[in-house]
Design a protein around this motif. Structure first.
Motif, mmCIF file in Angstrom:
data_model
loop_
_atom_site.group_PDB
_atom_site.id
_atom_site.type_symbol
_atom_site.label_atom_id
_atom_site.label_comp_id
_atom_site.label_asym_id
_atom_site.label_seq_id
_atom_site.Cartn_x
_atom_site.Cartn_y
_atom_site.Cartn_z
ATOM 1 N N GLU A 169 77.270 21.578 10.769
ATOM 2 C CA GLU A 169 76.609 20.955 9.612
ATOM 3 C C GLU A 169 77.196 21.368 8.273
ATOM 4 O O GLU A 169 77.422 20.529 7.406
ATOM 5 C CB GLU A 169 75.116 21.288 9.617
ATOM 6 C CG GLU A 169 74.308 20.286 10.393
ATOM 7 C CD GLU A 169 72.806 20.537 10.306
ATOM 8 O OE1 GLU A 169 72.310 20.970 9.243
ATOM 9 O OE2 GLU A 169 72.131 20.285 11.317
ATOM 10 N N SER A 170 77.450 22.665 8.093
ATOM 11 C CA SER A 170 77.940 23.119 6.782
ATOM 12 C C SER A 170 79.309 22.527 6.441
ATOM 13 O O SER A 170 79.592 22.270 5.273
ATOM 14 C CB SER A 170 77.975 24.642 6.718
ATOM 15 O OG SER A 170 78.646 25.154 7.832
ATOM 16 N N VAL A 171 80.127 22.283 7.446
ATOM 17 C CA VAL A 171 81.429 21.651 7.216
ATOM 18 C C VAL A 171 81.246 20.161 6.930
ATOM 19 O O VAL A 171 81.889 19.601 6.035
ATOM 20 C CB VAL A 171 82.395 21.909 8.412
ATOM 21 C CG1 VAL A 171 83.649 21.058 8.303
ATOM 22 C CG2 VAL A 171 82.764 23.391 8.466
ATOM 23 N N GLN A 172 80.337 19.520 7.640
ATOM 24 C CA GLN A 172 79.999 18.114 7.343
ATOM 25 C C GLN A 172 79.554 17.986 5.882
ATOM 26 O O GLN A 172 79.966 17.064 5.180
ATOM 27 C CB GLN A 172 78.869 17.615 8.251
ATOM 28 C CG GLN A 172 79.262 17.376 9.692
ATOM 29 C CD GLN A 172 78.158 16.675 10.488
ATOM 30 O OE1 GLN A 172 77.205 16.131 9.926
ATOM 31 N NE2 GLN A 172 78.298 16.682 11.800
ATOM 32 N N ILE A 173 78.717 18.920 5.432
ATOM 33 C CA ILE A 173 78.186 18.886 4.055
ATOM 34 C C ILE A 173 79.325 18.999 3.040
ATOM 35 O O ILE A 173 79.383 18.244 2.064
ATOM 36 C CB ILE A 173 77.127 20.001 3.843
ATOM 37 C CG1 ILE A 173 75.870 19.674 4.652
ATOM 38 C CG2 ILE A 173 76.800 20.189 2.360
ATOM 39 C CD1 ILE A 173 74.898 20.838 4.821
ATOM 40 N N LYS A 174 80.254 19.934 3.291
ATOM 41 C CA LYS A 174 81.407 20.091 2.381
ATOM 42 C C LYS A 174 82.238 18.818 2.315
ATOM 43 O O LYS A 174 82.673 18.397 1.245
ATOM 44 C CB LYS A 174 82.307 21.250 2.854
ATOM 45 C CG LYS A 174 81.942 22.570 2.255
ATOM 46 C CD LYS A 174 83.030 23.610 2.470
ATOM 47 C CE LYS A 174 83.802 23.855 1.200
ATOM 48 N NZ LYS A 174 84.413 25.193 1.141
ATOM 49 N N LEU A 175 82.466 18.198 3.470
ATOM 50 C CA LEU A 175 83.281 16.975 3.509
ATOM 51 C C LEU A 175 82.565 15.811 2.821
ATOM 52 O O LEU A 175 83.196 14.999 2.148
ATOM 53 C CB LEU A 175 83.629 16.626 4.956
ATOM 54 C CG LEU A 175 84.577 17.602 5.676
ATOM 55 C CD1 LEU A 175 84.650 17.287 7.161
ATOM 56 C CD2 LEU A 175 85.976 17.578 5.059
#
Length: 186
Positions: free
Chosen positions: A101-107
């Motif tokens: 999730e945290s990587v999805q949010i950054k992208l």
């Protein structure tokens, strides 16, 4: 018995689990193109943690691209690649179906529209980010989102009020909710 497996494939599976084997193998190449082809191929295998870290530092950008798209990518390597100095690495990462999730949010917050466009098609995008991308300033992001086969109903309802191309992609979505399909007919 090899159980019908190609010997080279078997060897590559072993190399994908060992930095030592990998280092030994790449030292044998005399030709730069063959070396790069080999590295790019290995990056697509089920790599262990050490190999993922090792390849995430490779100077060859194509190796990092394939690695970013690798569905077995561990969280810490996802974090590393989402900050890669080459913007294109993020576009490949956005395709990865197993992003945390945290990587999805950054992208989803990336200023590069291409990253958001590709992320919008990601089949495992969390609902809050689907809703965020449904409000994206770029209609191309919203068009891609409308084609995502795993859209939450809340997102489909929102996109059903968008401009014509977005609605058209939504209408063609194989997993459109009946309530949304009816909304689009009116």
């Amino acid at each position: 018995s090899m159980k019908g497996k190609h010997p080279a494939k078997k060897e590559r599976e072993r190399i994908a689990k060992s930095v030592d084997r990998y280092m030994k193998k790449i030292s044998e190449f005399k030709n730069e193109d063959e070396l790069n082809n080999f590295k790019e191929e290995i990056a697509q295998y089920n790599l262990n943690k050490d190999m993922q870290f090792f390849l995430s530092d490779d100077q060859n950008e194509v190796v990092r691209r394939y690695l970013a798209r690798n569905p077995n990518l561990i969280e810490s390597v996802q974090f590393k690649l989402v900050d890669d100095e080459k913007q294109v690495i993020k576009t490949y990462l956005a395709e990865n179906p197993n992003l945390i999730e945290s990587v999805q949010i950054k992208l989803a917050d990336d200023e590069d529209e291409w990253v958001r466009r590709i992320l919008a098609r990601n089949p495992n995008l969390i609902e809050s980010l689907q809703l965020k991308l449904a409000d994206d300033e770029s209609k191309h992001v919203r068009e891609n989102l409308a084609s995502n086969p795993n859209l939450f109903e809340s997102v489909q309802i929102k996109l059903a009020d968008d401009e014509v191309w977005v609605r058209e992609n939504l209408a063609e979505n194989p997993n459109i909710f009946e309530s949304v399909r009816l909304k689009l007919l009116h």
